[in-house]
Design a protein around this motif. Structure first.
Motif, PDB file in Angstrom:
ATOM      1  N   THR A 120       0.794  -1.024   0.032  1.00 53.73           N
ATOM      2  CA  THR A 120       0.081   0.148   0.108  1.00 53.73           C
ATOM      3  C   THR A 120       0.898   1.252  -0.017  1.00 53.73           C
ATOM      4  OG1 THR A 120      -1.768  -1.133   1.274  1.00 53.73           O
ATOM      5  CG2 THR A 120      -1.935   1.243   1.222  1.00 53.73           C
ATOM      6  N   PHE A 121       1.768   1.362   0.940  1.00 53.98           N
ATOM      7  CA  PHE A 121       2.925   2.532   0.859  1.00 53.98           C
ATOM      8  C   PHE A 121       4.023   2.193   0.332  1.00 53.98           C
ATOM      9  CE2 PHE A 121      -0.004   3.203   4.762  1.00 53.98           C
ATOM     10  CZ  PHE A 121      -0.721   4.069   4.183  1.00 53.98           C
ATOM     11  N   ASN A 122       4.067   2.306  -0.892  1.00 53.19           N
ATOM     12  CA  ASN A 122       5.549   1.544  -1.529  1.00 53.19           C
ATOM     13  C   ASN A 122       6.097   2.745  -2.113  1.00 53.19           C
ATOM     14  OD1 ASN A 122       3.534   2.249  -3.511  1.00 53.19           O
ATOM     15  ND2 ASN A 122       3.610   0.274  -4.503  1.00 53.19           N
ATOM     16  N   PRO A 123       6.544   3.704  -1.513  1.00 51.72           N
ATOM     17  CA  PRO A 123       7.416   4.841  -2.127  1.00 51.72           C
ATOM     18  C   PRO A 123       8.720   4.642  -2.130  1.00 51.72           C
ATOM     19  CG  PRO A 123       6.969   5.339   0.248  1.00 51.72           C
ATOM     20  CD  PRO A 123       6.381   4.147  -0.204  1.00 51.72           C
ATOM     21  N   ASP A 124       9.394   5.498  -2.606  1.00 48.35           N
ATOM     22  CA  ASP A 124      10.842   5.466  -2.772  1.00 48.35           C
ATOM     23  C   ASP A 124      11.504   6.219  -1.643  1.00 48.35           C
ATOM     24  OD1 ASP A 124      11.076   4.025  -5.429  1.00 48.35           O
ATOM     25  OD2 ASP A 124      10.611   6.064  -6.471  1.00 48.35           O
ATOM     26  N   LEU A 125      10.867   6.995  -1.094  1.00 50.25           N
ATOM     27  CA  LEU A 125      11.194   7.892   0.170  1.00 50.25           C
ATOM     28  C   LEU A 125       9.699   8.103   0.950  1.00 50.25           C
ATOM     29  CD1 LEU A 125      13.709  10.465  -1.431  1.00 50.25           C
ATOM     30  CD2 LEU A 125      14.429   8.408   0.041  1.00 50.25           C
ATOM     31  N   PHE A 126      10.466   7.828   2.424  1.00 44.71           N
ATOM     32  CA  PHE A 126       9.258   8.572   3.395  1.00 44.71           C
ATOM     33  C   PHE A 126       9.654   9.923   3.963  1.00 44.71           C
ATOM     34  CE2 PHE A 126       8.013   3.963   4.435  1.00 44.71           C
ATOM     35  CZ  PHE A 126       6.594   4.256   4.074  1.00 44.71           C
ATOM     36  N   LEU A 127       9.037  10.900   3.924  1.00 43.54           N
ATOM     37  CA  LEU A 127       9.442  12.108   4.454  1.00 43.54           C
ATOM     38  C   LEU A 127       8.367  12.641   5.744  1.00 43.54           C
ATOM     39  CD1 LEU A 127      10.959  14.909   4.150  1.00 43.54           C
ATOM     40  CD2 LEU A 127       8.935  15.685   2.721  1.00 43.54           C
ATOM     41  N   SER A 128       8.954  12.658   6.938  1.00 46.34           N
ATOM     42  CA  SER A 128       8.287  12.683   7.994  1.00 46.34           C
ATOM     43  C   SER A 128       8.883  14.049   8.884  1.00 46.34           C
ATOM     44  CB  SER A 128       8.193  11.277   8.998  1.00 46.34           C
ATOM     45  OG  SER A 128       9.788  11.389   9.329  1.00 46.34           O
ATOM     46  N   THR A 129       8.090  14.308   9.807  1.00 49.90           N
ATOM     47  CA  THR A 129       8.685  15.528  10.785  1.00 49.90           C
ATOM     48  C   THR A 129       9.384  15.018  11.822  1.00 49.90           C
ATOM     49  OG1 THR A 129       6.666  15.094  12.258  1.00 49.90           O
ATOM     50  CG2 THR A 129       6.476  16.611  10.368  1.00 49.90           C
ATOM     51  N   SER A 130       9.777  13.684  11.907  1.00 49.31           N
ATOM     52  CA  SER A 130      10.629  13.195  12.916  1.00 49.31           C
ATOM     53  C   SER A 130      11.163  11.827  12.681  1.00 49.31           C
ATOM     54  CB  SER A 130       9.660  13.057  14.577  1.00 49.31           C
ATOM     55  OG  SER A 130      10.519  12.287  15.192  1.00 49.31           O
ATOM     56  N   GLU A 131      12.266  11.428  13.126  1.00 51.70           N
ATOM     57  CA  GLU A 131      12.956  10.216  13.109  1.00 51.70           C
ATOM     58  C   GLU A 131      12.043   9.196  13.494  1.00 51.70           C
ATOM     59  OE1 GLU A 131      16.566  10.308  15.344  1.00 51.70           O
ATOM     60  OE2 GLU A 131      17.498  11.597  14.206  1.00 51.70           O
ATOM     61  N   GLN A 132      11.125   9.338  14.387  1.00 58.55           N
ATOM     62  CA  GLN A 132      10.128   8.442  14.743  1.00 58.55           C
ATOM     63  C   GLN A 132       8.847   8.690  13.956  1.00 58.55           C
ATOM     64  OE1 GLN A 132      10.825   5.765  16.851  1.00 58.55           O
ATOM     65  NE2 GLN A 132      12.471   6.758  17.536  1.00 58.55           N
ATOM     66  N   ILE A 133       8.785   7.696  12.950  1.00 60.45           N
ATOM     67  CA  ILE A 133       7.512   7.965  12.035  1.00 60.45           C
ATOM     68  C   ILE A 133       6.313   8.101  12.518  1.00 60.45           C
ATOM     69  CG2 ILE A 133       7.034   5.371  11.290  1.00 60.45           C
ATOM     70  CD1 ILE A 133       7.077   6.481   8.361  1.00 60.45           C
TER      71      ILE A 133
ATOM     72  N   ALA B 215       8.124  12.200  -9.113  1.00 58.15           N
ATOM     73  CA  ALA B 215       7.009  11.832  -9.801  1.00 58.15           C
ATOM     74  C   ALA B 215       5.795  12.050  -9.358  1.00 58.15           C
ATOM     75  CB  ALA B 215       7.109  10.556 -10.535  1.00 58.15           C
ATOM     76  N   GLU B 216       5.473  11.599  -7.999  1.00 56.61           N
ATOM     77  CA  GLU B 216       4.468  11.527  -7.579  1.00 56.61           C
ATOM     78  C   GLU B 216       4.546  11.818  -5.675  1.00 56.61           C
ATOM     79  OE1 GLU B 216       0.567   8.749  -6.667  1.00 56.61           O
ATOM     80  OE2 GLU B 216       2.087   7.998  -8.239  1.00 56.61           O
ATOM     81  N   VAL B 217       3.541  12.433  -5.146  1.00 51.60           N
ATOM     82  CA  VAL B 217       3.678  12.871  -3.753  1.00 51.60           C
ATOM     83  C   VAL B 217       2.070  12.214  -3.182  1.00 51.60           C
ATOM     84  CG1 VAL B 217       3.736  14.337  -1.758  1.00 51.60           C
ATOM     85  CG2 VAL B 217       5.230  14.878  -3.942  1.00 51.60           C
TER      86      VAL B 217
END
Length: 628
Positions: A516-529, A551-553
């Motif tokens: 379901t969540f198969n991105p190349d990168l995760f961008l989060s506000t903390s080291e703890q997702i 390509a997509e967000v």
């Protein structure tokens, strides 16, 4: 007492290692039980103290879970005639970067009206100029305790992590010890709420509103008026209700710990049973002499029960001592774990077990030990003085007993299968689990005897003397052998079972994230997702789409809500975009693409199979989810 002194004490001294093993199971079980309950009580007490000190004179709190609510709700609350004061609040745990200091509980309030609810007890009486404090968004108040630990004073600067990265803040005042300043172990900072909205990425939203009721108005009346005026999407509860919610989360964790401690005690019963069975076998000559001299069956039985009670008492005391040592470390772990889930938790300065808990631990340890020794004590009481030297014969299983055990084991297995396969209730599941364990225990003597006889030729070939003697010793005493085998069997069964649950859960979550969540990168506000202290602004998605190479967000938001009165994690995603990129398209019920299409139009939601089973939900059913 004379028999204990003349017979039991010399035996314990002669077999010190075996005596130590006898109490080892009690020590471990009581240590786990005492340490976890002590740690949980300490963390819950610290949390309640933190809530009480932060609440101040607050009578009611308006909240909407982690999502917060728009600023206009404040005006609606202030407009009610029953409300004396309504002050907005944002609460977050932030990292200071100070070595050894950990996190800082940030309490963001409207300084112009909040002082009627909370006494900040500042050194020097009050802030020199509240308007200067408000006009400078880097202003904070900290406790004198925190300042002393870090060599800080008024006008010192301190770094805190914000949405824009580490930023410097100026200390405008120090709060004296006690009251509000003692919350969160003294690691508390206060700042202006509108400045906090910026540095935490809250937008124009508040976490909650603290309400003081007008004098002469019952709190229940004001609570009812607020609920009617605000609607079902906003919760109106007294401050202490946060402690109840925290306690409910703690009980889920406590249930797993209780299962482990009770299982340890259960296995300890087999260790004690085995030790006392050996003791009865080795002391049959003494028992026979005592019986010949006129000792009654009740006296012999009482002697062994007293021995088990003493062993249980020693094991309980040692277990309590070990548990108290472990409790302090476990309290920190539990506090950190629940803090990550709940956002804010308490920091227990020290863990002091309650007298009732200590008494319960001793009673459980002694009763467990006596229950384990009951069968060997009865066997000792029934020893015939004439046959006292005929060792091992009484341990042989009769054909009738084996047949009875097999029939009872079969009935337990069938009942367990029915409970686990055809019932969805927790009680039926645990009943089935207990029954299947009971069936295994009933078959253990026969199984161990059969396996030993099967292995005897191999053991004799490998070690002609030692192998034969070992096999013959096990065959001669199937009861004693089965006790050792049962303890090992149950221990390994629990390890394999818990390991299987953990592995299956991890694999299921990993598969879901990968599909379901198969991105190349995760961008989060903390080291703890999973951290939700900071929140991305709504404009972040469009800004990321403009980055070359992107390509997509897919924006994702997770927060707990209540469904059917139980906490459920709500995952908000762009459903159509996610469905288009999902590789493994599996659905228990319904069409995968259709459900995501309807959900993407805001006309439905997709739930997990677990939630469907826990709350007996069906496809097409309507769910009520309270929102602001």
């Amino acid at each position: 007492m004379t028999l204990l002194k003349l017979l039991s004490w010399p035996y314990f001294r002669k077999h010190r290692l075996r005596s130590l093993l006898t109490v080892a199971g009690i020590v471990l079980g009581i240590a786990v039980f005492t340490s976890m309950h002590s740690a949980n009580q300490a963390v819950l007490g610290a949390f309640n103290r933190t809530v009480e000190r932060i609440a101040g004179k607050t009578d009611l709190q308006v909240s909407a879970g982690e999502s917060g609510f728009e600023e206009e709700v404040l005006e609606r609350v202030q407009s009610l005639p029953q409300v004396r004061v309504a002050a907005p609040v944002i609460e977050a745990v932030v990292d200071t970067g100070l070595r050894g200091q950990g996190s800082l509980l940030l309490l963001a309030v409207d300084m112009t009206g909040d002082q009627s609810l909370r006494d900040y007890n500042l050194e020097g009486g009050e802030i020199d100029d509240p308007l200067v404090f408000l006009a400078q968004p880097d202003s904070i108040l900290v406790t004198r305790e925190f300042a002393a630990r870090n060599n800080l004073q008024v006008n010192s600067r301190i770094s805190m992590h914000t949405m824009a990265g580490p930023r410097q803040f100026t200390i405008r005042g120090l709060m004296k010890p006690g009251g509000l300043a003692s919350a969160f172990g003294g690691n508390l900072a206060v700042m202006d709420i509108y400045a906090a909205q910026v540095i935490l990425g809250r937008g124009r939203r508040f976490d909650r509103i603290d309400v003081a009721v007008k004098e002469g108005v019952p709190v229940a009346e004001c609570q009812g008026a607020l609920r009617r005026h605000l609607g079902p999407g906003l919760e109106v509860e007294p401050p202490e209700s946060r402690g109840k919610n925290f306690e409910a989360l703690l009980k889920v964790y406590e249930a797993a710990v209780n299962l482990s401690s009770w299982f340890a005690l259960f296995i300890g019963m087999f260790i004690i049973y085995n030790s006392f069975s050996i003791a009865v076998t080795q002391r049959r000559a003494e028992i026979g002499i005592l019986r010949a001299l006129g000792a009654t069956q009740g006296q012999i039985r009482t002697l062994f029960l007293w021995e088990s009670a003493v062993a249980g008492l020693i094991g309980s005391l040692l277990g309590i001592a070990l548990g108290v040592l472990l409790a302090q470390k476990l309290a920190g772990f539990v506090s950190q774990l629940l803090g990550a889930i709940f956002g804010v938790t308490g920091r227990p300065d020290q863990v002091i077990p309650q007298p009732a808990l200590l008494a319960a631990s001793v009673a459980i340890g002694v009763l467990t030990s006596m229950a384990a020794a009951l069968v060997p004590a009865r066997a000792a009481a029934r020893v015939d003085p004439v046959k006292a030297l005929n060792r091992g014969a009484y341990q042989v299983l009769s054909a009738g007993e084996s047949r009875s055990r097999a029939i009872l084991a079969a009935l337990c297995s069938i009942a367990s299968l029915v409970c686990m396969a055809y019932s969805r209730s927790k009680g039926a599941f645990y009943t089935g689990y207990i029954l299947i364990n009971l069936a295994a225990l009933l078959l253990t003597p026969w199984a161990s005897l059969w396996i030993t006889r099967t292995l005897r030729p191999l053991l004799k070939r490998l070690r002609p003397v030692e192998g034969s003697l070992a096999a013959d010793s096990l065959i001669a005493a199937p009861r004693r052998t089965s006790a050792t085998v049962a303890a090992l069997m149950l221990s390994l069964a629990m390890v394999v079972g818990l390991g299987g649950i953990a592995a299956a859960s991890y694999e299921s979550i990993s598969e879901w994230i990968a599909s379901t969540f198969n991105p190349d990168l995760f961008l989060s506000t903390s080291e703890q997702i999973g951290s939700r202290t900071f929140r991305f602004p709504a404009s972040m998605t469009d800004e990321l789409r403009q980055v070359p190479g992107v390509a997509e967000v897919q924006p994702v938001r997770t927060f707990p809500v209540k469904v059917g009165g139980a906490p459920v994690v709500l995952v908000a995603i762009p459903m159509a975009a996610v469905a288009a990129r999902t590789s493994a398209r599996q659905a228990v019920q319904g069409d995968f693409l259709e459900m995501h299409r309807i959900g993407g139009e805001g006309k439905g939601l997709v739930i997990s199979e677990n939630l469907a089973q826990l709350q007996a939900l069906k496809l097409g059913q309507t769910l009520d989810i309270p929102t602001p």
